[in-house]
Design a protein around this motif. Structure first.
Motif, PDB file in Angstrom:
ATOM      1  N   LEU A 201       0.984  -1.298   0.257  1.00 42.81           N
ATOM      2  CA  LEU A 201      -0.137  -0.108   0.021  1.00 42.81           C
ATOM      3  C   LEU A 201       0.853   0.776  -0.146  1.00 42.81           C
ATOM      4  N   GLN A 202       2.041   1.070   0.786  1.00 44.56           N
ATOM      5  CA  GLN A 202       2.621   2.198   0.700  1.00 44.56           C
ATOM      6  C   GLN A 202       3.315   3.527  -0.823  1.00 44.56           C
ATOM      7  N   GLY A 203       3.255   2.119  -1.483  1.00 41.79           N
ATOM      8  CA  GLY A 203       4.196   2.310  -2.288  1.00 41.79           C
ATOM      9  C   GLY A 203       3.071   2.975  -3.467  1.00 41.79           C
ATOM     10  N   LYS A 204       1.600   2.413  -3.087  1.00 42.78           N
ATOM     11  CA  LYS A 204       0.853   2.792  -4.497  1.00 42.78           C
ATOM     12  C   LYS A 204       0.560   4.428  -3.580  1.00 42.78           C
ATOM     13  N   THR A 205       0.208   4.647  -2.830  1.00 41.39           N
ATOM     14  CA  THR A 205      -1.238   5.870  -2.331  1.00 41.39           C
ATOM     15  C   THR A 205      -0.285   7.005  -2.951  1.00 41.39           C
ATOM     16  N   VAL A 206       0.915   7.266  -3.477  1.00 39.49           N
ATOM     17  CA  VAL A 206       1.549   8.790  -2.689  1.00 39.49           C
ATOM     18  C   VAL A 206       0.552   9.560  -3.988  1.00 39.49           C
ATOM     19  N   ASP A 207       0.445  10.825  -3.108  1.00 45.93           N
ATOM     20  CA  ASP A 207      -0.392  11.837  -4.171  1.00 45.93           C
ATOM     21  C   ASP A 207       0.540  11.723  -5.759  1.00 45.93           C
ATOM     22  N   GLY A 208      -1.192  11.960  -6.312  1.00 41.37           N
ATOM     23  CA  GLY A 208      -0.728  11.870  -7.788  1.00 41.37           C
ATOM     24  C   GLY A 208      -0.576  10.567  -8.217  1.00 41.37           C
ATOM     25  N   SER A 209      -0.167   9.566  -8.083  1.00 39.95           N
ATOM     26  CA  SER A 209       0.288   8.615  -8.492  1.00 39.95           C
ATOM     27  C   SER A 209      -0.745   7.432  -9.371  1.00 39.95           C
ATOM     28  N   ALA A 210      -2.066   8.286  -9.188  1.00 42.95           N
ATOM     29  CA  ALA A 210      -2.843   7.145 -10.216  1.00 42.95           C
ATOM     30  C   ALA A 210      -3.677   8.139 -11.587  1.00 42.95           C
ATOM     31  N   PRO A 211      -2.884   8.782 -12.379  1.00 48.88           N
ATOM     32  CA  PRO A 211      -3.033   9.785 -13.791  1.00 48.88           C
ATOM     33  C   PRO A 211      -4.605   8.307 -14.161  1.00 48.88           C
ATOM     34  N   MET A 212      -5.730   8.777 -14.796  1.00 48.83           N
ATOM     35  CA  MET A 212      -7.230   7.735 -14.964  1.00 48.83           C
ATOM     36  C   MET A 212      -7.399   9.044 -15.980  1.00 48.83           C
ATOM     37  N   GLY A 213      -7.428   8.497 -17.152  1.00 44.20           N
ATOM     38  CA  GLY A 213      -8.322   9.172 -18.855  1.00 44.20           C
ATOM     39  C   GLY A 213      -8.226   8.382 -19.910  1.00 44.20           C
ATOM     40  N   PRO A 214      -8.452   9.359 -20.739  1.00 40.69           N
ATOM     41  CA  PRO A 214      -8.513  10.659 -21.213  1.00 40.69           C
ATOM     42  C   PRO A 214     -10.316  10.711 -20.723  1.00 40.69           C
ATOM     43  N   TRP A 215     -11.199   9.288 -20.670  1.00 35.49           N
ATOM     44  CA  TRP A 215     -12.799   9.578 -20.270  1.00 35.49           C
ATOM     45  C   TRP A 215     -13.157   8.596 -20.137  1.00 35.49           C
ATOM     46  N   LEU A 216     -14.615   8.530 -19.908  1.00 40.45           N
ATOM     47  CA  LEU A 216     -15.295   7.133 -19.532  1.00 40.45           C
ATOM     48  C   LEU A 216     -15.902   6.467 -20.922  1.00 40.45           C
ATOM     49  N   VAL A 217     -15.128   5.689 -20.772  1.00 40.89           N
ATOM     50  CA  VAL A 217     -16.133   4.977 -22.497  1.00 40.89           C
ATOM     51  C   VAL A 217     -17.386   3.725 -22.245  1.00 40.89           C
ATOM     52  N   THR A 218     -18.624   4.404 -22.084  1.00 36.11           N
ATOM     53  CA  THR A 218     -19.600   3.349 -21.312  1.00 36.11           C
ATOM     54  C   THR A 218     -19.744   2.207 -22.271  1.00 36.11           C
ATOM     55  N   SER A 219     -20.581   1.676 -21.321  1.00 37.64           N
ATOM     56  CA  SER A 219     -20.475   0.362 -21.573  1.00 37.64           C
ATOM     57  C   SER A 219     -21.007  -0.398 -23.239  1.00 37.64           C
ATOM     58  N   ASP A 220     -22.630   0.298 -23.026  1.00 40.84           N
ATOM     59  CA  ASP A 220     -23.009   0.937 -24.353  1.00 40.84           C
ATOM     60  C   ASP A 220     -22.170   0.523 -25.730  1.00 40.84           C
ATOM     61  N   GLU A 221     -21.588   1.421 -25.643  1.00 39.18           N
ATOM     62  CA  GLU A 221     -20.080   1.453 -26.619  1.00 39.18           C
ATOM     63  C   GLU A 221     -19.017   0.725 -26.872  1.00 39.18           C
ATOM     64  N   LEU A 222     -18.688   0.570 -25.256  1.00 40.39           N
ATOM     65  CA  LEU A 222     -17.139  -0.728 -25.701  1.00 40.39           C
ATOM     66  C   LEU A 222     -18.070  -1.717 -24.494  1.00 40.39           C
ATOM     67  N   THR A 223     -18.798  -2.778 -25.866  1.00 36.65           N
ATOM     68  CA  THR A 223     -19.753  -4.273 -24.718  1.00 36.65           C
ATOM     69  C   THR A 223     -19.357  -5.118 -24.436  1.00 36.65           C
ATOM     70  N   ASP A 224     -17.528  -5.211 -25.506  1.00 41.66           N
ATOM     71  CA  ASP A 224     -16.621  -6.746 -24.652  1.00 41.66           C
ATOM     72  C   ASP A 224     -15.113  -5.822 -24.247  1.00 41.66           C
ATOM     73  N   PRO A 225     -15.451  -5.861 -23.170  1.00 38.84           N
ATOM     74  CA  PRO A 225     -13.823  -6.008 -22.787  1.00 38.84           C
ATOM     75  C   PRO A 225     -12.388  -6.562 -22.544  1.00 38.84           C
ATOM     76  N   SER A 226     -12.973  -7.719 -23.699  1.00 31.09           N
ATOM     77  CA  SER A 226     -11.745  -8.450 -23.951  1.00 31.09           C
ATOM     78  C   SER A 226     -11.040  -9.079 -25.596  1.00 31.09           C
ATOM     79  N   GLY A 227      -9.802  -8.740 -25.666  1.00 32.59           N
ATOM     80  CA  GLY A 227      -9.676  -8.864 -26.591  1.00 32.59           C
ATOM     81  C   GLY A 227      -8.988  -7.429 -26.976  1.00 32.59           C
TER      82      GLY A 227
END
Length: 315
Positions: A201-227
């Motif tokens: 945990l301690q090496g994973k929780t430093v401020d700013g250590s989880a860039p995320m994005g660029p957006w959230l693609v909704t599951s009705d658009e991306l229906t299969d998370p495999s491949g």
């Protein structure tokens, strides 16, 4: 639909990206649509079904997604129909992490077969689970802060999913019904700090250590998370390359597993693990440094790119 959180004139709101370079303000778009239909209390109705904040919006489930889709169409056809701007040029707003304050941020370790092997371990019978917290979240236009507490800053490309509705004891067969959509995360890790104890945990929780994005693609658009191909480069050099087909525990398995441990809530984020090729496991080892540009591309999701910037003093 590609959902984002964006900041304009000091206010953060949610939007939908269309034509790659336009942002529709979803709350204002629905207000405008309701007003055009002669509805009273259109502001209050819009706030109930398409609120300004992403986690609250996701709590509305499929109904809110459907309403937002309709509002996007209205805004595109009637961009000047409201007292507030309905449509912004993407380069005129600051794109933030799609979920800036997840209630839970659950991470899975050792979930790509080749990464497990490079770390000298056997395939786990159950998911290896740890956490990050909301303090780690930054957006796709932010720099990765590199604090002078370690010389082993590492990257981890992650395919992530966001929970869309309350989930408890969900089956694998029904699991994808509980996923709002998918995004990209970088599980930035201070390796030597991570390995000071058996718990990571301690090496994973430093401020700013989880860039995320660029957006959230909704599951009705991306229906299969495999491949889906997953590629990470540093300054243009490929460091990680795999496919979500190689996940030991799929999205469906993870939703079922976690929902049998805990109640998942809308806006919870799950990072599904990283492929082989992390800096710690390379020979010779290679870690991130000031000025490095880390770019993650995932099929059908998009591109997350951030620059590492050395920080002065303590974090």
């Amino acid at each position: 639909m590609k959902l984002i959180t964006f900041t304009k004139d000091g206010y953060s709101r949610i939007g939908a990206v269309v034509d790659e370079n336009k942002v529709i303000d979803l709350n204002y778009a629905y207000q405008a649509q309701l007003q055009s239909e002669g509805k009273y209390r259109y502001k209050e109705i819009a706030e109930a079904f398409v609120p300004e904040e992403m986690k609250a919006f996701l709590e509305g489930g499929n109904e809110s997604i459907a309403i937002a889709n309709s509002a996007v169409k209205y805004a595109i056809e009637n961009p000047s129909s409201f007292r507030h701007h309905l449509v912004h040029a993407k380069d005129q707003v600051k794109v933030e992490a799609p979920i800036s304050n997840p209630g839970k941020m659950i991470c899975v370790g050792h979930n790509y077969r080749e990464h497990i092997l490079e770390m000298g371990r056997e395939l786990p019978p159950n998911p290896v689970v740890f956490a990050k917290f909301a303090n780690t979240v930054i957006g796709p236009e932010d720099n990765i802060p590199y604090y002078p507490i370690s010389e082993q800053l590492d990257y981890e490309a992650e395919f992530a999913f966001v929970v869309g509705k309350k989930a408890k004891n969900v089956s694998e067969e029904d699991a994808l019904d509980y996923v709002a959509g998918y995004t990209i995360a970088n599980d930035v890790t201070y390796r030597d700090i991570q390995r000071r104890t058996l718990q990571w945990l301690q090496g994973k929780t430093v401020d700013g250590s989880a860039p995320m994005g660029p957006w959230l693609v909704t599951s009705d658009e991306l229906t299969d998370p495999s491949g889906l191909e997953v590629v990470l480069t540093v300054n243009g050099e490929e460091r990680q390359h795999s496919n979500t087909e190689n996940l030991v525990f799929t999205v469906q398995k993870l939703v079922a597993f976690f929902s049998n441990l805990m109640t998942l809530e809308p806006g919870d984020v799950v990072l599904t693990g990283t492929p082989g090729g992390v800096g710690f496991a390379r020979d010779p080892q290679v870690f991130l440094k000031d000025g490095d540009v880390v770019k993650i591309e995932i099929d059908k999701v998009g591109v997350l790119e951030n620059r590492v910037v050395q920080q002065e003093g303590d974090n």
